[in-house]
Write an enzyme that holds these catalytic residues in place. Structure first.
Site, PDB file in Angstrom:
ATOM      1  N   SER A 197      29.579  37.561  32.660  1.00 46.42           N
ATOM      2  CA  SER A 197      30.504  38.273  33.536  1.00 46.42           C
ATOM      3  C   SER A 197      30.509  39.762  33.156  1.00 46.42           C
ATOM      4  CB  SER A 197      31.898  37.651  33.450  1.00 46.42           C
ATOM      5  OG  SER A 197      32.708  38.064  34.518  1.00 46.42           O
TER       6      SER A 197
ATOM      7  N   HIS B 145      31.632  30.839  39.378  1.00 49.37           N
ATOM      8  CA  HIS B 145      31.653  31.679  38.194  1.00 49.37           C
ATOM      9  C   HIS B 145      31.557  30.877  36.896  1.00 49.37           C
ATOM     10  CE1 HIS B 145      32.252  35.633  36.498  1.00 49.37           C
ATOM     11  NE2 HIS B 145      33.174  35.184  35.681  1.00 49.37           N
TER      12      HIS B 145
ATOM     13  N   ASP C 165      30.266  32.129  43.638  1.00 50.37           N
ATOM     14  CA  ASP C 165      31.074  32.886  42.677  1.00 50.37           C
ATOM     15  C   ASP C 165      31.794  34.035  43.384  1.00 50.37           C
ATOM     16  OD1 ASP C 165      32.118  34.345  40.580  1.00 50.37           O
ATOM     17  OD2 ASP C 165      30.266  34.380  39.408  1.00 50.37           O
TER      18      ASP C 165
END
Length: 699
Positions: free
Chosen positions: A551, A672, A637
């Site tokens: 991320s 995600h 995501d």
């Protein structure tokens, strides 16, 4: 063992698109990989543009072919990691009234069971929700919350079935195990029950995936009849719902990354209009708890220049900012992370000198003490539990060598009761490992903490490969906790290290502010300094480090691979936020407006634009030899959209020199967090660790 990618890699065609901001032109050859229909793709992946799907499928096939030589290793790693998990594990039951609630797993199952039993009994289990049954036939399934009503008669549970983080709330009759007709779609995880258990607050997510509205749902009614309780007008602020530990107040919180605001509703009068505690002030955060016997609120805040936060008190009848008085004054260097108010005690989780600690204050007389721990580097968490009128505090403790231990602590008698130790069925002897905490000197003289673990007796002559993990954003601190998965690297001669770089809060709030906005480059140079220090001290050597982050930590991976490619042998970038400038320039994307306080607003500020352009990983790919790289993303995501890693890999393939392997995998059925089942997630970890072992020639 070497990876063997096919001779011809997928090549994304170049379809240039140019934008102009502040008189500066920026051309993106791969912008077409962003599906114009992306909002619909989040809800239904089948509608993805066929050209984009074909390219992503080709990348996935290329990656699987490249990883074929380590197929057996991947399976071995998976079995090792699975063997370290107690498959029929369960949590320590948490009491609430007549019951104790807990989760447990069945051997071989991907998802947990949510259960309860009579408070003082070992028998009499009720399975309230079997997530495995709910997940049957689903390519993706993730539970958001399972929250029982105060009456214990109803269970509110939510699930996401696409990986796009649109959760649907359902209600279950605890006595019959049957779901009611109630169905509330498009929510964030988390609800707040009223005192009678007849209604609850929830947050609705809009088409841009922004939680901006709070509704009240009455049990037995249709979601279309729900009452709008609060709507946030600033798209840069997201809202959430909760409840004070006393159970007396429902809390609606609005926040971005540096400013917050709370509203309160009496839990026994849920139709009451929300009461604003204190109007938002730029860069002032606060979080509220309730001291019911003394009719006051206890508020965690950084107001009045309290950089590392303090606790203030305010009368329940008049909680406004003008009535805030210090309860626990600001102490520079001691960061207050979290607090809970019980009937007789107030408990704080703090961090001092980079290490967490728990402080307990008796509310009757102000007597205070700390709970102490001995190891050089460790992780500590405390759970509030369900009850308010209690002297029991539950906390968990672990280190990089010590599996997690759960204790109940009597805050009055100070008696510590051991409840559970994380079991490692395949065996684990902490004495076989050594954990260290060392410091690297950053380019500006700051000392960057590094937590690491390796096999005892490992020769520290620079020959060992190292996996160096980092994050460094949003004030999130990476704990020096026990990991069963990293042992598969450590047992094969790796040093596993965590760089506690600026952008987190490991050394206080200033550690965060020194790694954001126009100081963001400190995050990257700190990580590079950590890698160089590990090499200098013999834990590894230059060019023998695999960097790992996800991320915003994936953005870190992209930045350091541009800035110091020769320091690293490989890069593992999971759901990497690498197209920073384009994303933060696009106010239509789900998370962009709240991000301007973290990164700057390049739409309004030329200075912010130019600074972000100087480090944005995608924008700074250039002709040079890069490390081996494995990037991973998720099609649905909403946080880091799939096209960021896809564009990045396409540009790297175009410009990089040398023969380093560059791989991309997009999970076409997840978002995600990757795969949702516990074993499927282990397979993903095994895949990236096999890559790390292969590129360091330890496979």
């Amino acid at each position: 063992m070497k990876l063997t990618p096919p001779a011809v890699a997928p090549l994304a065609p170049k379809r240039p698109q140019t934008d102009v901001h502040h008189g500066i032109s920026r051309t993106d050859d791969y912008a077409w990989l962003r599906d114009e229909n992306w909002r619909e793709v989040m809800r239904d992946p089948a509608v993805l543009d066929t050209d984009i799907r074909a390219y992503l499928d080709a990348e996935n096939a290329y990656t699987e072919a490249a990883l074929k030589p380590v197929a057996e290793l991947r399976e071995t790693l998976f079995k090792e990691m699975k063997g370290r998990i107690k498959e029929d594990d369960s949590s320590v039951p948490s009491p609430d009234g007549a019951f104790a609630y807990y989760t447990r797993f069945v051997e071989g199952a991907q998802h947990p069971l949510f259960c309860r039993r009579p408070r003082e009994a070992e028998a009499g289990e009720e399975i309230l929700l079997d997530a495995n049954k709910e997940a049957e036939g689903e390519a993706y399934f993730k539970i958001g919350d399972v929250d029982h009503a105060p009456t214990h008669k109803l269970i509110a549970w939510s699930a996401d079935r696409k990986g796009s983080e649109y959760f649907t709330v359902r209600l279950r009759d605890a006595a019959t195990g049957k779901d009611l007709a109630d169905e509330v779609p498009d929510t964030s995880p988390g609800i707040a029950w009223d005192a009678a258990g007849t209604s609850f607050l929830y947050t609705q997510v809009d088409d841009e995936h922004r939680p901006l509205k709070v509704f009240r749902h009455v049990v037995g009614t249709a979601a279309s009849e729900d009452t709008l309780v609060y709507e946030e007008e600033d798209e840069g602020f997201f809202v959430g719902v909760g409840k004070t530990q006393s159970g007396k107040w429902l809390v609606i919180s609005s926040h971005d990354h540096q400013t917050s605001e709370c509203r309160l509703i009496p839990a026994d009068a849920p139709e009451t209009a929300p009461l604003l505690v204190a109007p938002r002030e730029e860069a002032v955060e606060y979080d509220i708890e309730h001291d019911e016997p003394r009719e006051r609120f206890l508020i965690l805040t950084n107001a009045d220049g309290a950089e590392d936060f303090k606790i203030v008190e305010a009368p329940e009848a008049a909680p406004g900012r003008e009535n805030w008085r210090d309860f626990v004054p600001h102490r520079p260097g001691t960061l207050v992370l979290h607090h809970v108010a019980y009937r007789g005690h107030h408990v704080r989780l703090e961090r001092r000198d980079g290490l967490p600690r728990i402080a307990v204050r008796r509310l009757a007389d102000g007597a205070e003490h700390e709970i102490g721990f001995d190891e050089e580097a460790y992780d500590l968490n405390m759970g509030a539990g369900y009850e308010y009128d209690t002297t029991r505090l539950r906390f968990s403790y672990s280190s990089m060598t010590t599996p997690a231990e759960v204790y109940d602590y009597d805050v009055e008698t100070r008696e510590r009761t051991f409840r559970k130790r994380q079991e490692v069925p395949s065996g684990h002897n902490p004495a076989d490992y050594e954990t260290r905490r060392i410091f690297a000197r950053a380019s500006d003289g700051e000392m960057v903490p590094i937590s690491l673990v390796h096999r005892k007796g490992l020769s520290l002559d620079g020959s060992a490969p190292c996996l160096l993990y980092g994050y460094g954003s949003y004030g999130i601190s990476i704990p020096a906790s026990f990991s069963t998965t990293c042992l598969s690297l450590v047992d094969r001669g790796f040093v596993y290290a965590i760089a506690h770089i600026r952008g987190g809060k490991e050394k206080g709030y200033r550690w965060y502010t020194d790694g954001k906005l126009n100081k963001k480059r400190n995050t990257f140079t700190d990580f590079i300094a950590a890698g160089e220090h590990l090499a200098k001290e013999g834990f590894t050597s230059r060019g023998n480090i695999v960097a790992h982050g996800g991320s915003a930590g994936g953005m870190l991976m992209g930045a350091v691979s541009n800035m110091a490619p020769d320091l690293f042998k490989g890069i593992l970038a999971e759901v990497p936020f690498v197209d920073v400038l384009a994303t933060i320039l696009d106010a239509s994307l789900p998370l962009t407006p709240p991000e301007w306080n973290e990164w700057g607003n390049p739409i309004e500020s030329k200075e912010a634009y130019e600074y972000m352009a100087s480090y944005s990983p995608y924008d700074n790919v250039k002709p040079q030899a890069y490390p081996h790289l494995f990037a991973l993303g998720g099609l649905t995501d909403p946080r880091v959209t799939y096209w960021e890693p896809a564009k990045w890999v396409a540009k790297l393939r175009e410009l990089k020199t040398g023969d380093a392997v560059t791989l991309l995998h997009i999970n076409m059925e997840a978002g995600h967090g990757g795969a949702s089942g516990r074993f499927e997630r282990l397979k993903e970890v095994a895949r990236v660790y096999a890559f790390a072992l292969a590129v360091t020639e330890r496979a």
